[in-house]
Every structure is written in structure tokens, then in C-alpha cells.
Enzyme design. Structure first.
Site, mmCIF file in Angstrom:
data_model
loop_
_atom_site.group_PDB
_atom_site.id
_atom_site.type_symbol
_atom_site.label_atom_id
_atom_site.label_comp_id
_atom_site.label_asym_id
_atom_site.label_seq_id
_atom_site.Cartn_x
_atom_site.Cartn_y
_atom_site.Cartn_z
ATOM 1 N N ASP A 1 -13.872 7.246 1.041
ATOM 2 C CA ASP A 1 -13.103 7.616 -0.149
ATOM 3 C C ASP A 1 -12.121 6.534 -0.587
ATOM 4 O OD1 ASP A 1 -11.348 7.915 1.969
ATOM 5 O OD2 ASP A 1 -10.484 9.782 1.248
ATOM 6 N N LYS B 1 -4.533 12.475 -3.314
ATOM 7 C CA LYS B 1 -5.584 12.960 -4.200
ATOM 8 C C LYS B 1 -5.957 14.374 -3.759
ATOM 9 C CE LYS B 1 -9.109 12.832 -1.091
ATOM 10 N NZ LYS B 1 -9.772 14.072 -0.599
ATOM 11 N N GLY C 1 -4.037 8.211 4.143
ATOM 12 C CA GLY C 1 -4.335 6.968 4.849
ATOM 13 C C GLY C 1 -5.235 6.053 4.044
#
Length: 267
Positions: free
Chosen positions: A133, A8, A99
Site C-alpha cells: 500500500d 488512510k 507506517g
């Protein structure tokens, strides 16, 4: 089962205040980069194991986010041990959420593979236990994020058919280092309300608050951003707390004189 956890980017990033719990309040837009992804395969096993191919993750296995994701799912549902094989393409420490994507995609994949039927909202709560996130990658669509980055609001935004170039200089920026260099402050308008419709107008308006301090300590990151503009980018920015910068181009523009980690069309 095989899944492809994608990267992203952050479109703008405001750091508005420091909270009593030590975290920071932020405003940002998360946008998925579907073409740039890791490859994660898993299958049932006698014990929980993890295998890392490609880019080697600089962390002990017991602290790996995929291991953490399995343990969180196991806390709520009876699932068997699995063997995971992660081929890592997305560089860690680059502000690309690699990750977090791996862990969140694993949650969704376990849910699907074992036919458990956990609703999306519950998967997002599990993902939040992994990182701020992580819930974004459950739906994996553009969203406006507030709070620690876990409070979502819908946003109408499409970068479809824009060519993106991701550049990561050979430096590392730690999250703690990044936050030490910023002074939080609230704007009169939220980030989502100031983003122009025309991407060509983003420069100088859609800002990442981390850039000012990180560019001072890591000038090669600022140099990479400037080179993207020189190459014709309509907009360029650092993603998250760095060290990756990205450039958006109106047409395919192959970049070869910088440390490019991926380039291609957005969806």
C-alpha cells in the site's frame, strides 16, 4: 525537513483470490485522512539514526519502514546518512497505513530535500519495495486499488466536508490472522462499479470482507462499529484488516464514549 504523513482508510475491501506466491488479490478504495498525521523530521547526519517519539513502535529499529525507505533510496541514488525523528500519532496495527505513510513520505521528502528529481512513477516503484500500500501515499489521492493493493485506477470520489470518527478498540489484529479467517471469492462486478454515489446508500453494499471473521474473534470491534451507527453515522466500516473502525457523519458529531483516536473533517 519536516513532513506530516497522514493516515488512510479503506472504503470497501474485497478479497478475490489467493495467489500462488502466497499474497492475496484484493479490491479496495484508498482514501487519505489528511488531518490525522504523524510528524517526521530529518536532517543530514554522520550516520543513519532513527528516533521514535509519541506512540512507541513495537519493532526493532533495523526493521523500521523509514530505515527501509532510506536504504531503498540509497540503493539507487547516492544520498548521505540522515537522522530521523518520528513523532508517532497514528496507531500501528490499526488498518490506517501509518507506517506505510511514514516510509513513502520519507521517499518523497528525500527526493525533494536533495533535489534529486526522481519522477513519481519511480518513487512509486521504490515504495512498492517497502509494502503493497506504500505507493498510494506518493500521490496521496483517492484511488481504486487492485492486485496486492498496488495496481491503481483513478476514481471520482470526494468525502469533503464529511466528519469522520476513527475508533480503535484496545485489541490488535495481525495481518496473517486476518487473512486466515477469509475465503476469497470473485464478485460479478468490481468494487469500484458497485459503490453508490450517495454515501447514505453504502451500508450493506460497500463491505469489508475481513469483518465477518474478525468480528467473531474480536467482538469489541463490531461493537464499536454498531455504536458509530447508533451515534448517527451514515456509514461505518472497519479499515483494512482492522482494528480501527470509522464512521462518516454528515455534520460534526463529537464522540466521547469510545476509544476515539481522531475525529475531524475530511478533505
Amino acid at each position: 525537513m519536516i513532513v506530516f504523513p497522514n493516515a488512510k482508510i479503506n472504503i470497501g475491501l474485497y478479497i478475490t483470490e489467493k495467489r500462488p506466491d502466497g499474497f492475496h488479490e484484493i479490491e479496495t478504495v484508498f482514501y487519505p485522512v489528511h488531518g490525522f498525521a504523524d510528524c517526521l523530521e530529518f536532517f543530514e547526519s554522520k550516520e543513519l539514526t532513527f528516533e521514535n517519539l509519541g506512540i512507541q513502535i513495537d519493532a526493532p529499529v533495523e526493521k523500521n519502514l523509514c530505515i527501509k525507505a532510506w536504504n531503498i533510496f540509497k540503493k539507487y541514488y547516492d544520498i548521505p546518512p540522515i537522522h530521523m525523528v518520528l513523532y508517532k500519532n497514528i496507531p500501528f496495527g490499526g488498518g490506517l497505513g501509518g507506517g506505510s505513510a511514514d516510509a513513502s513520505f520519507l521517499l518523497s521528502a528525500i527526493n525533494e530535500h536533495f533535489n534529486i528529481g526522481v519522477p513519481t512513477e519511480e518513487l512509486e516503484k521504490m515504495a512498492l519495495e517497502i509494502g503493497s500500500d506504500c505507493p498510494f501515499f506518493i500521490n496521496n489521492k483517492p484511488i481504486f486499488a487492485q492486485g496486492r493493493g498496488e495496481i491503481f485506477s483513478p476514481i471520482s470520489m470526494s468525502l469533503a466536508n464529511y466528519w469522520i470518527v476513527l475508533v480503535k478498540p484496545d485489541v490488535a489484529v495481525g495481518t496473517a490472522e486476518a487473512y486466515r479467517g477469509v475465503t476469497p471469492y470473485k464478485r460479478q462486478q468490481k468494487l469500484a462499479d458497485v459503490i453508490p454515489t450517495n454515501i447514505a446508500d453504502w451500508k450493506g453494499i460497500v463491505v469489508n470482507d475481513f469483518e465477518q471473521s474478525i468480528f467473531k474473534s474480536h467482538p469489541e470491534i463490531e461493537a464499536a462499529k454498531n455504536k458509530l451507527y447508533e451515534a448517527g453515522a451514515v456509514y461505518a466500516s472497519m479499515s483494512g484488516s482492522g482494528a480501527t473502525v470509522y464512521g462518516l457523519f454528515e455534520k460534526e458529531t463529537k464522540i466521547s464514549n469510545m476509544p476515539v483516536v481522531w475525529q475531524g473533517y475530511l478533505q
